[in-house]
Design an enzyme around this catalytic site. Structure first.
Site, PDB file in Angstrom:
ATOM      1  N   GLY A  82      31.676  37.759  33.407  1.00 55.34           N
ATOM      2  CA  GLY A  82      32.211  36.868  34.430  1.00 55.34           C
ATOM      3  C   GLY A  82      33.630  37.266  34.799  1.00 55.34           C
ATOM      4  O   GLY A  82      34.056  38.408  34.572  1.00 55.34           O
ATOM      5  N   SER A  83      34.350  36.310  35.312  1.00 54.04           N
ATOM      6  CA  SER A  83      35.681  36.615  35.857  1.00 54.04           C
ATOM      7  C   SER A  83      36.711  36.813  34.748  1.00 54.04           C
ATOM      8  O   SER A  83      36.567  36.293  33.625  1.00 54.04           O
ATOM      9  CB  SER A  83      36.128  35.473  36.760  1.00 54.04           C
ATOM     10  OG  SER A  83      36.181  34.280  36.022  1.00 54.04           O
ATOM     11  N   ALA A 107      38.099  33.397  33.490  1.00 51.55           N
ATOM     12  CA  ALA A 107      37.229  32.665  32.554  1.00 51.55           C
ATOM     13  C   ALA A 107      37.178  33.387  31.203  1.00 51.55           C
ATOM     14  O   ALA A 107      37.211  32.753  30.140  1.00 51.55           O
ATOM     15  CB  ALA A 107      35.829  32.520  33.144  1.00 51.55           C
ATOM     16  N   GLY A 108      37.125  34.727  31.251  1.00 52.99           N
ATOM     17  CA  GLY A 108      37.064  35.483  30.004  1.00 52.99           C
ATOM     18  C   GLY A 108      38.292  35.267  29.141  1.00 52.99           C
ATOM     19  O   GLY A 108      38.203  35.056  27.923  1.00 52.99           O
ATOM     20  N   GLU A 150      32.868  41.029  29.421  1.00 52.98           N
ATOM     21  CA  GLU A 150      32.670  41.991  30.516  1.00 52.98           C
ATOM     22  C   GLU A 150      33.230  41.325  31.771  1.00 52.98           C
ATOM     23  O   GLU A 150      32.589  40.441  32.346  1.00 52.98           O
ATOM     24  CB  GLU A 150      31.179  42.304  30.700  1.00 52.98           C
ATOM     25  CG  GLU A 150      30.392  42.539  29.404  1.00 52.98           C
ATOM     26  CD  GLU A 150      30.933  43.672  28.563  1.00 52.98           C
ATOM     27  OE1 GLU A 150      31.462  44.631  29.138  1.00 52.98           O
ATOM     28  OE2 GLU A 150      30.850  43.587  27.321  1.00 52.98           O
ATOM     29  N   CYS A 189      31.364  43.769  40.153  1.00 53.14           N
ATOM     30  CA  CYS A 189      32.607  43.943  39.405  1.00 53.14           C
ATOM     31  C   CYS A 189      33.179  45.331  39.621  1.00 53.14           C
ATOM     32  O   CYS A 189      34.383  45.543  39.500  1.00 53.14           O
ATOM     33  CB  CYS A 189      32.366  43.680  37.931  1.00 53.14           C
ATOM     34  SG  CYS A 189      31.128  44.741  37.198  1.00 53.14           S
TER      35      CYS A 189
HETATM   36  P1  NAD Z   1      32.653  33.112  36.372  1.00 52.01           P
HETATM   37  O1  NAD Z   1      33.630  33.583  35.391  1.00 52.01           O
HETATM   38  O2  NAD Z   1      33.079  32.075  37.335  1.00 52.01           O
HETATM   39  O3  NAD Z   1      31.361  32.511  35.627  1.00 52.01           O
HETATM   40  C1  NAD Z   1      30.589  33.272  34.715  1.00 52.01           C
HETATM   41  C2  NAD Z   1      29.863  32.333  33.776  1.00 52.01           C
HETATM   42  O4  NAD Z   1      30.798  31.692  32.932  1.00 52.01           O
HETATM   43  C3  NAD Z   1      29.118  31.213  34.483  1.00 52.01           C
HETATM   44  O5  NAD Z   1      27.949  30.969  33.761  1.00 52.01           O
HETATM   45  C4  NAD Z   1      30.086  30.053  34.407  1.00 52.01           C
HETATM   46  O6  NAD Z   1      29.466  28.796  34.459  1.00 52.01           O
HETATM   47  C5  NAD Z   1      30.738  30.295  33.072  1.00 52.01           C
HETATM   48  N1  NAD Z   1      32.117  29.822  32.985  1.00 52.01           N
HETATM   49  C6  NAD Z   1      33.109  30.036  33.889  1.00 52.01           C
HETATM   50  N2  NAD Z   1      34.251  29.495  33.446  1.00 52.01           N
HETATM   51  C7  NAD Z   1      33.985  28.945  32.242  1.00 52.01           C
HETATM   52  C8  NAD Z   1      34.759  28.227  31.294  1.00 52.01           C
HETATM   53  N3  NAD Z   1      36.046  27.956  31.505  1.00 52.01           N
HETATM   54  N4  NAD Z   1      34.156  27.805  30.151  1.00 52.01           N
HETATM   55  C9  NAD Z   1      32.858  28.072  29.932  1.00 52.01           C
HETATM   56  N5  NAD Z   1      32.067  28.730  30.809  1.00 52.01           N
HETATM   57  C10 NAD Z   1      32.624  29.160  31.943  1.00 52.01           C
HETATM   58  O7  NAD Z   1      32.092  34.406  37.120  1.00 52.01           O
HETATM   59  P2  NAD Z   1      31.139  34.461  38.400  1.00 52.01           P
HETATM   60  O8  NAD Z   1      31.923  33.980  39.563  1.00 52.01           O
HETATM   61  O9  NAD Z   1      29.816  33.865  38.096  1.00 52.01           O
HETATM   62  O10 NAD Z   1      30.886  36.035  38.506  1.00 52.01           O
HETATM   63  C11 NAD Z   1      31.745  36.889  39.191  1.00 52.01           C
HETATM   64  C12 NAD Z   1      32.749  37.510  38.235  1.00 52.01           C
HETATM   65  O11 NAD Z   1      32.085  38.219  37.215  1.00 52.01           O
HETATM   66  C13 NAD Z   1      33.649  38.535  38.919  1.00 52.01           C
HETATM   67  O12 NAD Z   1      34.947  38.381  38.452  1.00 52.01           O
HETATM   68  C14 NAD Z   1      33.072  39.852  38.476  1.00 52.01           C
HETATM   69  O13 NAD Z   1      33.979  40.918  38.520  1.00 52.01           O
HETATM   70  C15 NAD Z   1      32.625  39.532  37.094  1.00 52.01           C
HETATM   71  N6  NAD Z   1      31.583  40.456  36.644  1.00 52.01           N
HETATM   72  C16 NAD Z   1      31.867  41.323  35.618  1.00 52.01           C
HETATM   73  C17 NAD Z   1      30.897  42.265  35.249  1.00 52.01           C
HETATM   74  C18 NAD Z   1      31.132  43.250  34.140  1.00 52.01           C
HETATM   75  O14 NAD Z   1      30.153  43.718  33.584  1.00 52.01           O
HETATM   76  N7  NAD Z   1      32.353  43.611  33.812  1.00 52.01           N
HETATM   77  C19 NAD Z   1      29.671  42.303  35.894  1.00 52.01           C
HETATM   78  C20 NAD Z   1      29.434  41.386  36.908  1.00 52.01           C
HETATM   79  C21 NAD Z   1      30.385  40.452  37.272  1.00 52.01           C
HETATM   80  C1  SIN Z   2      28.500  45.061  38.600  1.00 55.18           C
HETATM   81  O1  SIN Z   2      28.997  46.004  39.240  1.00 55.18           O
HETATM   82  O2  SIN Z   2      28.790  43.865  38.874  1.00 55.18           O
HETATM   83  C2  SIN Z   2      27.491  45.345  37.526  1.00 55.18           C
HETATM   84  C3  SIN Z   2      27.118  46.769  37.572  1.00 55.18           C
HETATM   85  C4  SIN Z   2      25.981  47.146  36.649  1.00 55.18           C
HETATM   86  O3  SIN Z   2      25.898  46.712  35.476  1.00 55.18           O
HETATM   87  O4  SIN Z   2      25.129  47.912  37.101  1.00 55.18           O
END
Ligand code: NAD
Ligand code: SIN
Length: 471
Positions: free
Chosen positions: A207-208, A211-212, A230, A263
Site C-alpha cells: 500500500g501507500s 500507511a506503511g 511494499e 507503484c
Molecule cells: P493504502 O495504503 O491506502 O491501502 C492499502 C491497504 O491498507 C488497504 O487494505 C487499506 O484499507 C489498508 N490501510 C490503509 N491505511 C491503513 C491504516 N492506517 N491502518 C490499517 N490499514 C490501513 O493503499 P492503496 O491506495 O490501496 O494502494 C495504492 C498504494 O499502494 C500506492 O501508494 C502504491 O504505490 C502502493 N503500492 C505498492 C506496491 C508495491 O509492491 N510496492 C504495489 C502496489 C501498490
Molecule cells: C505495481 O506496479 O503496482 C505492481 C507491479 C507488479 O507487482 O507487477
C-alpha cells in the site's frame, strides 16, 4: 467499524459488491480460527501444501474470465489488463514453489561436529492487507508464499475491491484449503488497524508509504511481528537519447499504464536541456494524446480506464493544482472527460524544471518533467527522492546505463524498458521510504518463514573429546 461496505464500478457507479464490514467480533473470530488452524497447517507436509496451491492455480485458470471481469468492474481496468493480472496470479504459483525450494527449503551438510541441518519454519498467523490497484495479483503475492510456507492468513482486501478478495477466497476453498488457513475480513482502515492490533505473527502489507510508515510505528512495541512493507514511490525515468518516438513509447507506458496507478509508474521524466530533451518531451505528449481511454468492456479496447474513484481523481487534481501553483508549466492538462464519470481523466504532463515540488507519489497519470544540464545532474535529480522503488533509463549508451545502475537508489531498475516491467521470478521491492528491505515476489519466501539451524547426531555419544580440560 460495523456497517455496510459497497464497491462500485468507477466507470458507471454501478454497485459491484455489497456486504457487511467485519466488526471486532468477526475479526477476533477470524484470528482465533487462524490460530487454531496454524499448527495443523504447519505440520501438513510441504508436498500436500504444494498440491493445494497448485489446485488453486487450476481454479484460477478455470475462473480466469470471471475473475478478470470482477477485477475490471471493481477497478475499471480494461479487460485485457485484468486478464493479464489473473495470468500473473496463476504464474505466481509455480514461481513461489520454486522460490520456496530455493530460498526457504531444507538442506543437510556433514561436518566434524555432526550433521548441519537447515530448516525453515512458518511464522504462524499472517495479516495480509491489500491495495486496490492490483487487487488480485498483489495480495496473491503474499498469500501464495505464506500458505506454501505453512503460515495461515487473515486477508483484508482493499475497501475498494472486496469482491475480488471474496472471489479469491472462494477459489482457495474450492482448491481444498482447510478451514481456518485463509480467512477474509472486509472493511477499511479501521478493520485493517483492528486486525494488525490482534494476535498476529506477521503483517504483509502492500500500500501507500504513509500507511506503511504508520503501521510500522503501530508495531514498534511488538518486534516479534515480522513486517513486510511494499510501498509506493516517486519514480524517475531518465530519457537521454535514442529515437524520440521509441523513447516516448517507453516513457508513456511507464507513466500512464494502469492509468498511472502502479507503484512502479514513472512520476518524473528527466531529460537533457535543449533540442534532444524537447524532442523527447514532445513525442511523449503526442504519444499520450493517442492513448485510448474507456470503460473496461469497450471496443476497440482502451489502454487506460478510469481512476479507482472520483475521490482519487479529486485528490490527484488537487496535487496537480499544487504543482501549477508552484510554477509548473502545463504541457498537457489533467482533465476530466466529457460524458464520462468523474473518475476518468486524461494523462497530464507538467514541466517543473527548477521548482521545489513535493516529493510525493501522485497515484494517477501525472508526469513531471525536469530538464537538466548533464548526465550527472540527471542521476542526482533521479535520486532526489526519499523513496526508492523504481527507476529507468532510456538511452542507446551502455556506459550511461552502467553509470546509472551503479548510482541509482531503487530496487527495480530498468534500461530501455518501462519502469512498470517486473517479473515474479525476480525480487520486487524498494529502498528508502518504499519499503523496509523485505522485497516481495521471488523473495517473498524469505519473510514467510524463519530459518532454524541445527546440529544433529542419531545417537547419544560422549562429547568429552571435543572439550579439553575435563579431569
Ligand atoms: P493504502 O495504503 O491506502 O491501502 C492499502 C491497504 O491498507 C488497504 O487494505 C487499506 O484499507 C489498508 N490501510 C490503509 N491505511 C491503513 C491504516 N492506517 N491502518 C490499517 N490499514 C490501513 O493503499 P492503496 O491506495 O490501496 O494502494 C495504492 C498504494 O499502494 C500506492 O501508494 C502504491 O504505490 C502502493 N503500492 C505498492 C506496491 C508495491 O509492491 N510496492 C504495489 C502496489 C501498490
Ligand atoms: C505495481 O506496479 O503496482 C505492481 C507491479 C507488479 O507487482 O507487477
Amino acid at each position: 467499524m460495523s456497517g455496510r461496505l459497497v464497491s462500485t464500478d468507477p466507470a458507471t457507479g454501478a454497485v459491484v459488491w455489497e456486504g457487511a464490514k467485519s466488526d471486532p467480533a468477526a475479526i477476533a473470530d477470524a484470528l482465533s480460527a487462524a490460530r487454531g488452524a496454524s499448527i495443523g497447517w504447519a505440520d501438513t507436509p510441504l508436498a500436500a501444501r504444494v498440491a493445494i496451491v497448485r489446485a488453486y492455480a487450476e481454479r484460477l485458470a478455470t475462473a480466469r474470465l470471471a475473475l478478470a471481469e470482477t477485477i475490471s468492474r471493481e477497478t475499471g481496468k480494461p479487460r485485457w489488463e485484468a486478464d493479464q493480472e489473473v495470468g500473473s496470479m496463476i504464474g505466481k504459483v509455480a514461481a513461489s514453489v520454486a522460490a520456496q525450494t530455493e530460498r526457504a527449503g531444507s538442506r543437510e551438510t556433514v561436518s566434524s561436529f555432526g550433521r548441519a541441518v537447515l530448516r525453515h519454519r512458518p511464522h504462524g498467523v499472517m495479516a495480509v492487507l491489500g491495495p486496490y490497484n492490483f487487487p488480485g495479483h498483489l495480495p496473491n503475492g503474499h498469500i501464495v508464499p505464506a500458505v506454501l510456507a505453512g503460515d495461515v492468513v487473515v486477508f483484508k482486501p482493499s475497501e475498494e475491491t472486496p469482491a475480488t478478495g471474496d472471489a479469491m477466497a472462494a477459489l482457495w476453498r474450492q482448491a481444498g484449503l482447510p478451514d481456518g488457513v485463509l480467512q477474509i475480513v472486509q472493511g477499511g482502515r479501521d478493520v485493517g488497524a483492528a486486525l494488525v492490533a490482534g494476535d498476529i505473527d506477521g503483517l504483509l502489507f502492500t500500500g501507500s508509504g504513509t500507511a506503511g510508515a504508520h503501521l510500522r510505528r503501530a508495531l514498534v512495541d511488538r518486534p516479534h511481528v515480522i513486517v513486510a512493507l511494499e510501498l509506493g514511490g516517486n519514480n524517475p525515468i531518465i530519457a537521454w537519447d535514442g529515437d524520440p518516438q521509441a523513447a516516448a513509447s517507453i516513457v508513456a507506458q511507464s507513466a500512464f499504464a494502469t492509468t498511472g496507478q502502479r507503484c512502479t509508474c514513472a512520476r518524473r521524466l528527466i531529460v537533457p536541456d535543449g533540442a534532444v530533451g524537447d524532442a523527447i518531451v514532445d513525442a511523449v505528449a503526442a504519444y499520450g494524446d493517442r492513448i485510448r481511454i474507456g470503460r473496461w468492456d469497450e471496443l476497440p479496447e482502451p489502454a487506460m480506464g478510469p481512476l479507482i474513484s472520483v475521490a482519487a481523481a479529486d485528490r490527484a487534481r488537487e496535487a496537480v493544482a499544487g504543482l501549477i501553483a508552484a510554477g509548473g508549466g502545463v504541457i498537457r492538462a489533467f482533465e476530466s472527460i466529457p460524458d464520462r464519470s468523474g473518475a476518468f481523466v486524461t494523462p497530464a504532463i507538467l514541466d517543473v524544471t527548477g521548482l521545489r515540488v513535493p516529493d510525493e507519489e501522485i497515484f494517477a497519470p501525472v508526469l513531471q518533467v525536469t530538464r537538466v544540464a548533464d548526465f550527472d545532474a540527471a542521476v542526482a535529480a533521479a535520486n532526489a527522492t526519499r523513496y526508492g522503488l523504481a527507476g529507468g533509463l532510456v538511452s542507446d549508451d551502455r556506459d550511461l546505463w552502467d553509470r546509472y545502475a551503479r548510482r541509482a537508489r531503487a530496487g527495480v531498475l530498468n534500461w530501455n524498458r518501462p519502469t512498470t516491467g517486473a517479473a515474479g521470478t525476480m525480487p520486487f521491492g524498494g529502498v528508502g521510504a518504499s519499503g523496509n528491505h523485505r522485497p516481495s515476489a521471488f523473495y517473498a519466501a524469505d519473510y514467510c518463514a524463519y530459518p532454524v539451524a541445527s546440529f544433529e547426531a542419531d545417537r547419544v555419544v560422549d562429547q568429552s573429546a571435543d572439550w579439553r580440560g575435563v579431569g
